[in-house]
Design a protein around this motif. Structure first.
Motif: not given
Ligand code: MG
Ligand code: ZN
Length: 228
Positions: A42-43, A142-144, A150-152, A166-168
């Motif tokens: 679901x990211x 990766x996608x977050x 915030x803790x991932x 890292x794609x936010x």
């Protein structure tokens, strides 16, 4: 007992690395650059890919969709008229929650390697084991999404450490969420100092240009590898 367990795990990863190398050789022979794209469920990997397909110019992209079951994401990608191959871990691979090199190996004959420059492997949504298995990729991203908190990075450090980008995602939701972006980025730097990060909204398209440029540069890496 412990030592035996560790040895078995190491042997399994050695075997995986050998098969990943064979996949990589096949991709290189066809001049195809490969991205292993990972995230939690679901990211927004599929939405980001849909945007990317529309934005990419001069690069022929194909997608290998990894899911436990079903073709929901593959059907979405196929709607954009690019080559897409579904790889389900159930049935066939025990419903595994990640892709490994052997699973990708099984899909290689079905990939349109002569018709693409870039293959994006959309891994099974999972922040744990996908990080442990190379599948023959040139790059890992990766996608977050900010809805994950915030803790991932602190809870799943290997995943955040193993990716070069890292794609936010879902930054369009920033005004609506109790998400401290600075704290998230500090957590990210704590596990992978200085890793490249891109703030995007796959939904609105905000910020996706650098991501698309990064993707478009991946095939050149395969060419370099081939020449070496
Ligand atoms: Mg998806
Ligand atoms: Zn798994």
């Amino acid at each position: 007992m412990h030592r035996t367990k560790i040895r078995v795990a190491e042997d399994a990863l050695d075997a995986n690395a050998t098969i990943a190398r064979a996949n990589r050789d096949d991709f290189d022979r066809h001049g195809v650059g490969v991205v292993n794209l990972m995230s939690a469920p679901g990211a927004g990997k599929t939405t980001l890919l849909e945007r990317s397909i529309e934005a990419l110019e001069g690069v022929r992209i194909g997608v290998l969709e990894g899911d436990v079951q079903g073709t929901i994401d593959a059907d979405r990608i196929a709607g954009h008229h690019i080559p897409v191959t579904q790889l389900n871990t159930d049935p066939g691979f025990g419903g595994e929650c990640h892709l490994d090199a052997n699973m990708v190996r099984s899909a290689v004959p079905a990939l349109a390697l002569d018709d693409i420059d870039l293959l994006v492997i959309e891994n099974v949504g999972n922040l744990v084991c996908p990080a442990e298995f190379r599948v023959g990729e040139d790059a890992r991203a990766m996608v977050t999404s900010i809805t994950e908190g915030e803790d991932k990075p602190l809870k799943y450090p290997l995943m955040f450490r193993t990716c070069e980008l890292v794609v936010v995602n879902k930054i369009d939701l920033l005004p609506h969420l109790d998400f401290d972006l600075d704290r998230f980025l500090a957590n990210l730097d704590a596990v992978n100092p200085g890793v490249r990060r891109l703030l995007v909204s796959a939904k609105t398209g905000e910020g996706i240009e650098p991501w698309v440029e990064w993707l478009a540069a991946i095939p050149a890496r395969a060419a370099v590898t081939t020449a070496a």
